[in-house]
Design an enzyme around this catalytic site. Structure first.
Site, mmCIF file in Angstrom:
data_model
loop_
_atom_site.group_PDB
_atom_site.id
_atom_site.type_symbol
_atom_site.label_atom_id
_atom_site.label_comp_id
_atom_site.label_asym_id
_atom_site.label_seq_id
_atom_site.Cartn_x
_atom_site.Cartn_y
_atom_site.Cartn_z
ATOM 1 N N CYS A 92 0.907 -1.387 -0.020
ATOM 2 C CA CYS A 92 0.041 -0.197 0.179
ATOM 3 C C CYS A 92 1.041 1.138 -0.018
ATOM 4 O O CYS A 92 0.548 2.048 -0.658
ATOM 5 C CB CYS A 92 -0.848 0.025 1.243
ATOM 6 S SG CYS A 92 -2.004 1.474 1.312
ATOM 7 N N CYS A 187 -4.001 -1.527 6.193
ATOM 8 C CA CYS A 187 -3.970 -0.253 5.377
ATOM 9 C C CYS A 187 -5.146 -0.061 4.754
ATOM 10 O O CYS A 187 -5.433 -0.709 3.795
ATOM 11 C CB CYS A 187 -2.801 -0.034 4.592
ATOM 12 S SG CYS A 187 -2.752 1.473 3.657
#
Length: 353
Positions: A92, A187
């Protein structure tokens, strides 16, 4: 400045504003995997809007929904399907926060700041990723897959402060999220349960749980993809503790071992492939028994070890020999490499069998 609604990024805004920086705030919005909005994001955006108004700063909500699900979570699902353990947070950061965001918005600014607990140092004109002052909160292991251009454009305003000081600054500045709990999820997944997410995409398939020492079936699981090497909780077994120590992906079998100190859950050797150095290869000429520290999971502990390059296996192949027994070495995860003082994060490699 990328803000999330949490106290860390809010204090980063406060600090940068005090230092006289000209800031523009951004919130990256990711919806649910079914295309619907995430209700937890609405609360975050409201908090971010307040921070922007409080400091008189421009604020934009930008969407990277498709990019996140097409790249980060597809990587996670493909890794799980192979019986390996993914690290979506690392991907991410590389692909979304410092990747697509940079390409579309961040490149228009001098720097992109985040609330990560990390620092940078400059040596011989090159920027290096460096560890945070607070070892418990250090997040360099989540950043160990970013590229050098991404790092050179990044700022980490709170990396030189312990978490307690961040909280204190937030209280003194009367920030509304001063006592807000830290996010514990993956995330951007927000309040989505990770196992529910895996179940929706990969389903369930019952298989045996086998005690590795005896070969005795002691229970059943709902699919090897719900379990990772070193896992203790969520097995539904009595008489433990039980640890997942091996998986047979072909036959959908989970092997476990019992006891807090069972040798089956430990190892000393990690083989790495696809190793990537953020700034440069720190040992371009010779890499025989180089002293390092490393992490194989998110933890405040930096483990002493030696690193050796396996030249006969091709670029990016290394072996890490730890100075102590390591619990739960999970293929698919990343081995993060630091200097011997645990000050510089050089990069990472994918742990293999």
């Amino acid at each position: 400045m990328l803000i999330s609604g949490g106290v860390d990024s809010a204090v980063a805004v406060h600090r940068l504003k005090e230092e006289g920086h000209d800031l523009h705030l951004f919130y990256i919005r990711i919806g649910l995997d079914n295309g619907e909005g995430d209700c937890s994001a609405e609360e975050d955006i409201e908090m971010c809007s307040y921070i922007a108004r409080h400091y008189g700063l421009p604020f934009d909500v930008v969407s990277l929904h498709n990019e996140y699900w097409d790249h980060v979570m597809e990587y996670a699902l493909n890794t799980v399907r192979r019986g390996l353990t993914p690290n979506p947070d690392m991907m991410c950061n590389r692909l979304i926060k410092f990747g697509f965001f940079e390409e579309r918005w961040g490149h228009e600014f001098d720097k992109t700041a985040t609330g990560h607990y990390a620092t940078t140092v400059t040596r011989d004109g090159l920027v290096y990723l460096a560890t945070a002052k607070d070892p418990v909160k250090d997040q360099t292991d989540f950043l160990a897959r970013i590229t050098y251009p991404q790092l050179a454009h990044a700022m980490f305003p709170i990396g030189d402060m312990p978490k307690s000081q961040v909280r204190q600054i937030a209280l003194e500045a009367n920030l509304p999220n001063a006592t807000r709990r830290d996010s514990q999820g993956i995330c951007f997944l927000g309040k989505i349960n990770y196992n529910d997410f895996i179940r929706r995409h990969l389903g369930e398939k019952r298989g045996p749980i086998i005690e590795i020492e005896t070969g005795r079936k002691i229970g059943e699981h709902k699919g090897f993809w719900f379990h990772t090497i070193g896992q203790r909780k969520g097995l539904g077994l009595s008489g433990g503790p039980w640890y997942v120590v091996r998986k047979n992906v072909r036959d959908n079998v989970i092997y476990v071992s019992r006891g807090y100190d069972t040798e089956k859950q430990y190892g000393r050797t990690l083989r790495l492939e696809e190793t990537q150095w953020i700034t440069r290869d720190p040992w371009p000429e010779d890499c025989r028994q180089v002293d390092i520290k490393f992490k194989n999971r998110h933890s405040p502990e930096f483990i002493p070890a030696t690193l050796t390059r396996l030249d006969d296996e091709g670029p990016g192949h290394y072996i890490v020999e730890a100075a102590q027994k390591i619990q739960g070495i999970a293929p698919g995860q990343f081995g993060v490499i630091y200097d011997s003082n645990a000050e510089i994060c050089y990069g990472s490699g994918i742990i293999t069998l």
